[in-house]
Each structure stands twice: as C-alpha cells, then as structure tokens.
Design a protein around this motif. Structure first.
Motif, PDB file in Angstrom:
ATOM      1  N   SER A  14       0.834  -1.205   0.000  1.00  0.00           N
ATOM      2  CA  SER A  14       0.000   0.000   0.000  1.00  0.00           C
ATOM      3  C   SER A  14       0.870   1.257   0.000  1.00  0.00           C
ATOM      4  N   THR A  15       0.455   2.230  -0.807  1.00  0.00           N
ATOM      5  CA  THR A  15       1.190   3.494  -0.861  1.00  0.00           C
ATOM      6  C   THR A  15       0.491   4.583  -0.055  1.00  0.00           C
ATOM      7  N   LYS A  16      -0.738   4.326   0.341  1.00  0.00           N
ATOM      8  CA  LYS A  16      -1.427   5.337   1.146  1.00  0.00           C
ATOM      9  C   LYS A  16      -1.010   5.211   2.610  1.00  0.00           C
ATOM     10  N   PRO A  17      -0.877   6.330   3.290  1.00  0.00           N
ATOM     11  CA  PRO A  17      -0.444   6.272   4.697  1.00  0.00           C
ATOM     12  C   PRO A  17      -1.529   5.638   5.581  1.00  0.00           C
ATOM     13  N   LEU A  18      -1.114   4.727   6.430  1.00  0.00           N
ATOM     14  CA  LEU A  18      -2.037   4.049   7.340  1.00  0.00           C
ATOM     15  C   LEU A  18      -1.735   4.491   8.761  1.00  0.00           C
ATOM     16  N   GLN A  19      -2.770   4.807   9.505  1.00  0.00           N
ATOM     17  CA  GLN A  19      -2.613   5.241  10.888  1.00  0.00           C
ATOM     18  C   GLN A  19      -3.314   4.230  11.791  1.00  0.00           C
ATOM     19  N   PHE A  20      -2.509   3.354  12.385  1.00  0.00           N
ATOM     20  CA  PHE A  20      -3.048   2.381  13.322  1.00  0.00           C
ATOM     21  C   PHE A  20      -3.137   3.005  14.709  1.00  0.00           C
ATOM     22  N   LYS A  21      -4.120   2.610  15.473  1.00  0.00           N
ATOM     23  CA  LYS A  21      -4.304   3.140  16.828  1.00  0.00           C
ATOM     24  C   LYS A  21      -3.318   2.525  17.822  1.00  0.00           C
ATOM     25  N   GLN A  22      -2.983   1.264  17.615  1.00  0.00           N
ATOM     26  CA  GLN A  22      -2.070   0.570  18.522  1.00  0.00           C
ATOM     27  C   GLN A  22      -0.629   0.782  18.067  1.00  0.00           C
ATOM     28  N   ILE A  23       0.199   1.309  18.953  1.00  0.00           N
ATOM     29  CA  ILE A  23       1.588   1.624  18.617  1.00  0.00           C
ATOM     30  C   ILE A  23       2.380   0.363  18.270  1.00  0.00           C
ATOM     31  N   ALA A  24       2.094  -0.748  18.931  1.00  0.00           N
ATOM     32  CA  ALA A  24       2.812  -1.997  18.636  1.00  0.00           C
ATOM     33  C   ALA A  24       2.568  -2.428  17.195  1.00  0.00           C
ATOM     34  N   LEU A  25       1.337  -2.323  16.738  1.00  0.00           N
ATOM     35  CA  LEU A  25       1.010  -2.690  15.363  1.00  0.00           C
ATOM     36  C   LEU A  25       1.638  -1.706  14.387  1.00  0.00           C
ATOM     37  N   SER A  26       1.607  -0.447  14.713  1.00  0.00           N
ATOM     38  CA  SER A  26       2.193   0.573  13.854  1.00  0.00           C
ATOM     39  C   SER A  26       3.694   0.351  13.670  1.00  0.00           C
ATOM     40  N   LEU A  27       4.393   0.066  14.764  1.00  0.00           N
ATOM     41  CA  LEU A  27       5.831  -0.184  14.686  1.00  0.00           C
ATOM     42  C   LEU A  27       6.130  -1.460  13.895  1.00  0.00           C
ATOM     43  N   MET A  28       5.356  -2.499  14.146  1.00  0.00           N
ATOM     44  CA  MET A  28       5.569  -3.747  13.433  1.00  0.00           C
ATOM     45  C   MET A  28       5.275  -3.578  11.945  1.00  0.00           C
ATOM     46  N   LEU A  35      11.081  -4.457   5.517  1.00  0.00           N
ATOM     47  CA  LEU A  35      11.634  -5.776   5.249  1.00  0.00           C
ATOM     48  C   LEU A  35      11.118  -6.312   3.915  1.00  0.00           C
ATOM     49  N   TYR A  36       9.835  -6.173   3.674  1.00  0.00           N
ATOM     50  CA  TYR A  36       9.226  -6.681   2.444  1.00  0.00           C
ATOM     51  C   TYR A  36       9.714  -5.894   1.225  1.00  0.00           C
ATOM     52  N   GLN A  37       9.923  -4.603   1.372  1.00  0.00           N
ATOM     53  CA  GLN A  37      10.422  -3.797   0.252  1.00  0.00           C
ATOM     54  C   GLN A  37      11.835  -4.218  -0.141  1.00  0.00           C
ATOM     55  N   LYS A  38      12.631  -4.647   0.822  1.00  0.00           N
ATOM     56  CA  LYS A  38      13.998  -5.087   0.531  1.00  0.00           C
ATOM     57  C   LYS A  38      14.028  -6.453  -0.134  1.00  0.00           C
ATOM     58  N   LEU A  69      -9.125  -1.857   9.617  1.00  0.00           N
ATOM     59  CA  LEU A  69      -8.335  -1.030   8.713  1.00  0.00           C
ATOM     60  C   LEU A  69      -7.435  -1.919   7.851  1.00  0.00           C
ATOM     61  N   ALA A  70      -6.787  -2.875   8.463  1.00  0.00           N
ATOM     62  CA  ALA A  70      -5.872  -3.753   7.733  1.00  0.00           C
ATOM     63  C   ALA A  70      -6.607  -4.580   6.685  1.00  0.00           C
ATOM     64  N   THR A  71      -7.821  -5.016   6.979  1.00  0.00           N
ATOM     65  CA  THR A  71      -8.568  -5.838   6.032  1.00  0.00           C
ATOM     66  C   THR A  71      -9.282  -5.016   4.977  1.00  0.00           C
ATOM     67  N   SER A  72      -9.347  -3.717   5.152  1.00  0.00           N
ATOM     68  CA  SER A  72     -10.044  -2.865   4.173  1.00  0.00           C
ATOM     69  C   SER A  72      -9.145  -2.416   3.018  1.00  0.00           C
ATOM     70  N   ILE A  73      -7.874  -2.696   3.095  1.00  0.00           N
ATOM     71  CA  ILE A  73      -6.926  -2.265   2.064  1.00  0.00           C
ATOM     72  C   ILE A  73      -7.157  -3.069   0.804  1.00  0.00           C
TER      73      ILE A  73
END
Length: 73
Positions: A14-28, A35-38, A69-73
């Motif tokens: 996804s190229t659109k910015p995603l804003q997750f509410k949980q910081i752990a998920l956002s960091l991961m 990692l996937y881009q590399k 949010l993750a499943t709506s992409i």
C-alpha cells in the motif's frame, strides 16, 4: 482474527499512509513493510503474515479497529 497472504501483500504494498491506533502494530507494520520492500519474496510474505497473525491472535480484542483497517486495504 487473521489475515490472508493476499491481504498482507496488499497491506505491505500500500502506498497510502495508514494510521493504526495501537503503537505496537504501527511499529511492526513499518518494520515489516521495510523488510518486504527489501526482499519481496513469497518466504518474506509468509513470515510477515505469520507475525501479523500472531499479533492479532494475542491482542485481537484491543486491535479490532486496526484489524478492520488492515482488512479494508
């Protein structure tokens, strides 16, 4: 709650910015996206899917909005 490999692929590409509410998920998400881009291989995708699904399995109740949010992409 779990994501399929196609959902994870869409999420990581996804190229659109995603804003997750949980910081752990956002960091991961940021870490796994880099990692996937590399190395966009099926093995990397499977590893990313496992990590997302492990996190949702453990903290799914607290991450219901982020899961939507993750499943709506």
């Amino acid at each position: 709650m779990s994501l399929s490999s196609l959902q994870v692929k869409k999420l990581l590409e996804s190229t659109k910015p995603l804003q997750f509410k949980q910081i752990a998920l956002s960091l991961m998400y940021t870490r796994l996206k880099n990692l996937y881009q590399k190395s966009a291989t099926p093995d990397t995708l499977d590893a990313c899917m496992k990590q997302f699904n492990d996190l949702f399995a453990k903290f799914g109740n607290a991450m219901a909005e982020d899961y939507k949010l993750a499943t709506s992409i």
